[in-house]
Design a protein around this motif. Structure first.
Motif, PDB file in Angstrom:
ATOM      1  N   PHE A  30      -4.805  10.342   9.376  1.00  0.00           N
ATOM      2  CA  PHE A  30      -5.033  10.396   7.934  1.00  0.00           C
ATOM      3  C   PHE A  30      -5.384   9.042   7.320  1.00  0.00           C
ATOM      4  O   PHE A  30      -6.252   8.967   6.439  1.00  0.00           O
ATOM      5  CB  PHE A  30      -3.824  11.011   7.232  1.00  0.00           C
ATOM      6  CG  PHE A  30      -3.587  12.441   7.629  1.00  0.00           C
ATOM      7  CD1 PHE A  30      -4.452  13.442   7.227  1.00  0.00           C
ATOM      8  CD2 PHE A  30      -2.508  12.778   8.426  1.00  0.00           C
ATOM      9  CE1 PHE A  30      -4.254  14.755   7.607  1.00  0.00           C
ATOM     10  CE2 PHE A  30      -2.292  14.089   8.813  1.00  0.00           C
ATOM     11  CZ  PHE A  30      -3.178  15.089   8.400  1.00  0.00           C
ATOM     12  N   LEU A  31      -4.746   7.960   7.734  1.00  0.00           N
ATOM     13  CA  LEU A  31      -5.083   6.654   7.165  1.00  0.00           C
ATOM     14  C   LEU A  31      -6.511   6.263   7.504  1.00  0.00           C
ATOM     15  O   LEU A  31      -7.265   5.788   6.652  1.00  0.00           O
ATOM     16  CB  LEU A  31      -4.111   5.584   7.675  1.00  0.00           C
ATOM     17  CG  LEU A  31      -2.658   5.704   7.215  1.00  0.00           C
ATOM     18  CD1 LEU A  31      -1.808   4.618   7.861  1.00  0.00           C
ATOM     19  CD2 LEU A  31      -2.560   5.627   5.696  1.00  0.00           C
ATOM     20  N   GLU A  32      -6.888   6.453   8.757  1.00  0.00           N
ATOM     21  CA  GLU A  32      -8.253   6.106   9.169  1.00  0.00           C
ATOM     22  C   GLU A  32      -9.269   6.988   8.463  1.00  0.00           C
ATOM     23  O   GLU A  32     -10.299   6.497   7.982  1.00  0.00           O
ATOM     24  CB  GLU A  32      -8.387   6.243  10.681  1.00  0.00           C
ATOM     25  CG  GLU A  32      -9.745   5.774  11.204  1.00  0.00           C
ATOM     26  CD  GLU A  32      -9.836   5.919  12.716  1.00  0.00           C
ATOM     27  OE1 GLU A  32     -10.322   4.970  13.353  1.00  0.00           O
ATOM     28  OE2 GLU A  32      -9.448   6.970  13.249  1.00  0.00           O
ATOM     29  N   GLU A  33      -9.009   8.285   8.389  1.00  0.00           N
ATOM     30  CA  GLU A  33      -9.948   9.200   7.732  1.00  0.00           C
ATOM     31  C   GLU A  33     -10.161   8.848   6.268  1.00  0.00           C
ATOM     32  O   GLU A  33     -11.242   9.060   5.717  1.00  0.00           O
ATOM     33  CB  GLU A  33      -9.443  10.636   7.844  1.00  0.00           C
ATOM     34  CG  GLU A  33      -9.621  11.257   9.225  1.00  0.00           C
ATOM     35  CD  GLU A  33      -9.134  12.696   9.275  1.00  0.00           C
ATOM     36  OE1 GLU A  33      -8.540  13.157   8.268  1.00  0.00           O
ATOM     37  OE2 GLU A  33      -9.345  13.353  10.308  1.00  0.00           O
ATOM     38  N   ASN A  34      -9.128   8.316   5.608  1.00  0.00           N
ATOM     39  CA  ASN A  34      -9.212   7.973   4.190  1.00  0.00           C
ATOM     40  C   ASN A  34      -9.506   6.498   3.952  1.00  0.00           C
ATOM     41  O   ASN A  34      -9.456   6.031   2.809  1.00  0.00           O
ATOM     42  CB  ASN A  34      -7.911   8.370   3.489  1.00  0.00           C
ATOM     43  CG  ASN A  34      -7.755   9.876   3.352  1.00  0.00           C
ATOM     44  OD1 ASN A  34      -8.280  10.488   2.436  1.00  0.00           O
ATOM     45  ND2 ASN A  34      -7.019  10.475   4.289  1.00  0.00           N
ATOM     46  N   ASP A  35      -9.811   5.766   5.043  1.00  0.00           N
ATOM     47  CA  ASP A  35     -10.188   4.365   4.960  1.00  0.00           C
ATOM     48  C   ASP A  35      -9.137   3.538   4.214  1.00  0.00           C
ATOM     49  O   ASP A  35      -9.458   2.746   3.339  1.00  0.00           O
ATOM     50  CB  ASP A  35     -11.552   4.219   4.277  1.00  0.00           C
ATOM     51  CG  ASP A  35     -12.170   2.837   4.511  1.00  0.00           C
ATOM     52  OD1 ASP A  35     -11.817   2.213   5.529  1.00  0.00           O
ATOM     53  OD2 ASP A  35     -12.973   2.392   3.666  1.00  0.00           O
ATOM     54  N   ARG A  36      -7.857   3.734   4.586  1.00  0.00           N
ATOM     55  CA  ARG A  36      -6.754   3.000   3.968  1.00  0.00           C
ATOM     56  C   ARG A  36      -6.177   1.997   4.945  1.00  0.00           C
ATOM     57  O   ARG A  36      -6.299   2.127   6.165  1.00  0.00           O
ATOM     58  CB  ARG A  36      -5.662   3.968   3.511  1.00  0.00           C
ATOM     59  CG  ARG A  36      -6.141   5.024   2.519  1.00  0.00           C
ATOM     60  CD  ARG A  36      -6.719   4.430   1.246  1.00  0.00           C
ATOM     61  NE  ARG A  36      -7.142   5.462   0.310  1.00  0.00           N
ATOM     62  CZ  ARG A  36      -6.377   5.925  -0.683  1.00  0.00           C
ATOM     63  NH1 ARG A  36      -5.157   5.454  -0.838  1.00  0.00           N
ATOM     64  NH2 ARG A  36      -6.836   6.865  -1.492  1.00  0.00           N
ATOM     65  N   ASP A  37      -5.518   0.977   4.383  1.00  0.00           N
ATOM     66  CA  ASP A  37      -4.980  -0.110   5.196  1.00  0.00           C
ATOM     67  C   ASP A  37      -3.561   0.164   5.691  1.00  0.00           C
ATOM     68  O   ASP A  37      -3.185  -0.245   6.793  1.00  0.00           O
ATOM     69  CB  ASP A  37      -4.954  -1.411   4.390  1.00  0.00           C
ATOM     70  CG  ASP A  37      -6.325  -1.822   3.876  1.00  0.00           C
ATOM     71  OD1 ASP A  37      -7.288  -1.739   4.665  1.00  0.00           O
ATOM     72  OD2 ASP A  37      -6.430  -2.208   2.698  1.00  0.00           O
ATOM     73  N   VAL A  38      -2.770   0.830   4.847  1.00  0.00           N
ATOM     74  CA  VAL A  38      -1.334   0.976   5.097  1.00  0.00           C
ATOM     75  C   VAL A  38      -0.873   2.336   4.582  1.00  0.00           C
ATOM     76  O   VAL A  38      -1.385   2.836   3.573  1.00  0.00           O
ATOM     77  CB  VAL A  38      -0.540  -0.146   4.382  1.00  0.00           C
ATOM     78  CG1 VAL A  38       0.966   0.081   4.508  1.00  0.00           C
ATOM     79  CG2 VAL A  38      -0.902  -1.514   4.938  1.00  0.00           C
ATOM     80  N   GLY A  39       0.111   2.905   5.251  1.00  0.00           N
ATOM     81  CA  GLY A  39       0.696   4.154   4.799  1.00  0.00           C
ATOM     82  C   GLY A  39       2.090   3.947   4.229  1.00  0.00           C
ATOM     83  O   GLY A  39       2.922   3.262   4.841  1.00  0.00           O
ATOM     84  N   ALA A  43       4.768  -3.724  -2.425  1.00  0.00           N
ATOM     85  CA  ALA A  43       4.431  -4.795  -1.489  1.00  0.00           C
ATOM     86  C   ALA A  43       2.974  -4.717  -1.070  1.00  0.00           C
ATOM     87  O   ALA A  43       2.268  -5.733  -1.035  1.00  0.00           O
ATOM     88  CB  ALA A  43       5.338  -4.708  -0.263  1.00  0.00           C
ATOM     89  N   ALA A  44       2.515  -3.513  -0.751  1.00  0.00           N
ATOM     90  CA  ALA A  44       1.111  -3.342  -0.362  1.00  0.00           C
ATOM     91  C   ALA A  44       0.183  -3.754  -1.497  1.00  0.00           C
ATOM     92  O   ALA A  44      -0.836  -4.430  -1.276  1.00  0.00           O
ATOM     93  CB  ALA A  44       0.860  -1.891   0.039  1.00  0.00           C
ATOM     94  N   ASP A  45       0.543  -3.362  -2.713  1.00  0.00           N
ATOM     95  CA  ASP A  45      -0.279  -3.704  -3.875  1.00  0.00           C
ATOM     96  C   ASP A  45      -0.324  -5.216  -4.100  1.00  0.00           C
ATOM     97  O   ASP A  45      -1.396  -5.784  -4.353  1.00  0.00           O
ATOM     98  CB  ASP A  45       0.282  -2.994  -5.111  1.00  0.00           C
ATOM     99  CG  ASP A  45      -0.578  -3.225  -6.341  1.00  0.00           C
ATOM    100  OD1 ASP A  45      -1.758  -2.823  -6.334  1.00  0.00           O
ATOM    101  OD2 ASP A  45      -0.065  -3.812  -7.320  1.00  0.00           O
ATOM    102  N   CYS A  66      -2.226  -4.041  12.464  1.00  0.00           N
ATOM    103  CA  CYS A  66      -0.827  -4.375  12.754  1.00  0.00           C
ATOM    104  C   CYS A  66      -0.303  -5.383  11.734  1.00  0.00           C
ATOM    105  O   CYS A  66       0.821  -5.243  11.215  1.00  0.00           O
ATOM    106  CB  CYS A  66      -0.700  -4.962  14.154  1.00  0.00           C
ATOM    107  SG  CYS A  66      -0.880  -3.792  15.517  1.00  0.00           S
ATOM    108  N   TYR A  67      -1.117  -6.391  11.460  1.00  0.00           N
ATOM    109  CA  TYR A  67      -0.700  -7.456  10.549  1.00  0.00           C
ATOM    110  C   TYR A  67      -0.548  -6.942   9.114  1.00  0.00           C
ATOM    111  O   TYR A  67       0.410  -7.306   8.418  1.00  0.00           O
ATOM    112  CB  TYR A  67      -1.725  -8.587  10.601  1.00  0.00           C
ATOM    113  CG  TYR A  67      -1.322  -9.828   9.839  1.00  0.00           C
ATOM    114  CD1 TYR A  67      -0.127 -10.487  10.132  1.00  0.00           C
ATOM    115  CD2 TYR A  67      -2.146 -10.346   8.836  1.00  0.00           C
ATOM    116  CE1 TYR A  67       0.235 -11.636   9.431  1.00  0.00           C
ATOM    117  CE2 TYR A  67      -1.788 -11.497   8.144  1.00  0.00           C
ATOM    118  CZ  TYR A  67      -0.594 -12.133   8.434  1.00  0.00           C
ATOM    119  OH  TYR A  67      -0.231 -13.266   7.749  1.00  0.00           O
ATOM    120  N   ALA A  68      -1.466  -6.098   8.672  1.00  0.00           N
ATOM    121  CA  ALA A  68      -1.372  -5.555   7.310  1.00  0.00           C
ATOM    122  C   ALA A  68      -0.081  -4.760   7.135  1.00  0.00           C
ATOM    123  O   ALA A  68       0.632  -4.906   6.127  1.00  0.00           O
ATOM    124  CB  ALA A  68      -2.580  -4.680   7.009  1.00  0.00           C
ATOM    125  N   ALA A  69       0.225  -3.912   8.107  1.00  0.00           N
ATOM    126  CA  ALA A  69       1.433  -3.105   8.021  1.00  0.00           C
ATOM    127  C   ALA A  69       2.680  -3.975   8.110  1.00  0.00           C
ATOM    128  O   ALA A  69       3.659  -3.772   7.381  1.00  0.00           O
ATOM    129  CB  ALA A  69       1.436  -2.043   9.119  1.00  0.00           C
TER     130      ALA A  69
END
Length: 412
Positions: free
Chosen positions: A196-205, A341-343, A393-396
């Motif tokens: 789902f993250l890859e399909e929606n082009d997102r960095d972190v879940g 944190a992600a924001d 890995c680093y983003a998460a």
């Protein structure tokens, strides 16, 4: 002052752990309580002891490394995941969560940052449930959801018990397998193991919960006989009965919901000869869904199909429940800390619901809990082809660390 992890050190630490039980194809074969598991436990102990943390091991082999806070009486923040792997699995599953937690406390030490709360890093015993069942065994015992003595007695395919193997590798600790006291929260980082993250082009879940699931095993008892001289009407074929159920387990989810999944993961037929009608077949089956009522409905339909197939084929059967876990909804204050944190770090995040079980399932029974997901390329996991880029890995891990600092509180 912004707080981010050292990217090079994160990658180096991930590569270090991946060498322990690493396979020729770039995967990981580090089964629970194996020699490779002992080696990575020794590595975990050594690395965190070097940072000045107090490492302790409970009687089920769960490992905790504590860094004190400014307020020693404050309820600790618990961070981590698991270091055991699937047979010939990937290097990220579980391990990334432990490494990210280790790198969080390493960064605190490097920057001389004191947290208000104590911080503990945990490596749970046998999350995978591949060598010994059930899965999430160590966290389940720790949370009081699984019985210690019953889990000690569980055996692998060679008849070795959990307790014997804990003693053999030297990781049956003296401390009770239970929380020492109250915990404020538990955060876990894991690869998504889905698309789902890859399909929606997102960095972190930002994980808001975990599906519940039920596992069962059924054994059909037919009559082994000659495949050439036994007429079809005289046969009681255990494998035919099992095949009928395998097909239904595949079909049942489509009638219940778009998040329902069902799988037959293993089949053992006896005597397993091309020239003999199968006389005994054992197979495992399971269903997962975010809703308890759907899990129960899927299980009931499977049991009906098992009974009907036995009657059609004229075989006897028995079944046992291997595992049953309720769906989990995470605490809003923890998921908000992750989203914030992600924001703050400029990562594009989305809320997701985990389709796989994690130790956070049981930790959630003890304290407020939430999870961070890293992108899984192609959604692959439990295979040597599992892959998450170092950037992902680093983003998460950065998101995880910043949320952890928020929950632990900064004292200086």
């Amino acid at each position: 002052m912004s707080f981010t992890l050292d990217r090079d050190r994160l990658v180096e630490t991930m590569r270090e752990q991946a060498d322990i039980g690493g396979t020729e194809n770039g995967g990981l074969h580090r089964l629970a309580l194996s020699d490779a598991d002992k080696a990575v436990r020794d590595w975990f102990d050594e690395r965190l002891t070097e940072l000045g943390l107090d490492v302790r091991v409970d009687e089920f082999g769960n490992m905790f490394a504590r860094r004190e806070g400014a307020d020693p009486d404050a309820d600790p923040l618990l961070l981590g995941s698991h270091l055991d792997s699937q047979p010939y699995g990937g290097i990220y599953d579980g391990a990334l969560g432990v490494v990210a937690a280790m790198e969080f406390v390493h960064e605190l030490e490097a920057r001389d940052i004191e947290t208000e709360r104590p911080v503990e890093v945990v490596n749970w015993t046998n999350e995978e449930g591949s060598r010994f069942q059930p899965a999430m065994q160590g966290s389940g015992v720790w949370a009081g959801e699984l019985d210690l003595e019953e889990e000690y007695a569980k055996t692998d395919a060679d008849g070795h018990t959990v307790e014997e193997e804990l003693e053999r590798i030297g990781y049956k600790g003296d401390e009770p397998a239970a929380p020492r006291g109250d915990y404020d929260a538990y955060l876990e980082l894991h690869i998504e193991q889905g698309p789902f993250l890859e399909e929606n082009d997102r960095d972190v879940g930002v994980v808001t919960g975990i599906v519940g699931f039920t596992w069962g095993a059924t054994t059909y008892y037919g009559e082994a006989d000659h495949t050439g001289s036994t007429p079809m009407q005289y046969r009681s074929d255990a494998l035919v009965a099992a095949a009928d159920v395998v097909t239904q387990v595949r079909r049942i989810p489509s009638t219940l919901g778009n998040r329902t999944v069902g799988t037959v993961g293993s089949i053992e037929a006896e005597p397993n000869s091309i020239n003999i009608i199968p006389g005994e077949v054992t197979f495992t089956w399971g269903f997962r869904d975010p809703r308890r009522e759907v899990i129960d409905e899927a299980k009931e339909r499977a049991l009906q199909e098992i009974d009907a197939a036995a009657e059609r084929e004229g075989v006897d059967y028995e079944w046992e429940e291997r595992m049953d876990v309720d769906p989990v909804r995470f605490a809003e204050r923890c998921t908000s800390a992750i989203a914030d944190a992600a924001d703050a770090l400029g990562y594009d995040a989305m809320e997701v619901f985990s389709g796989a079980g994690h130790d956070a399932t049981y930790a959630n029974q003890v304290c407020d809990t939430a999870m961070v997901f890293a992108v899984s390329e192609g959604g692959k996991s439990h295979t040597e082809e599992e892959y998450t880029s170092w950037d992902d890995c680093y983003a998460a891990a950065n998101t995880y660390a910043r949320a952890a600092l928020t929950l632990a509180g900064r004292a200086n």
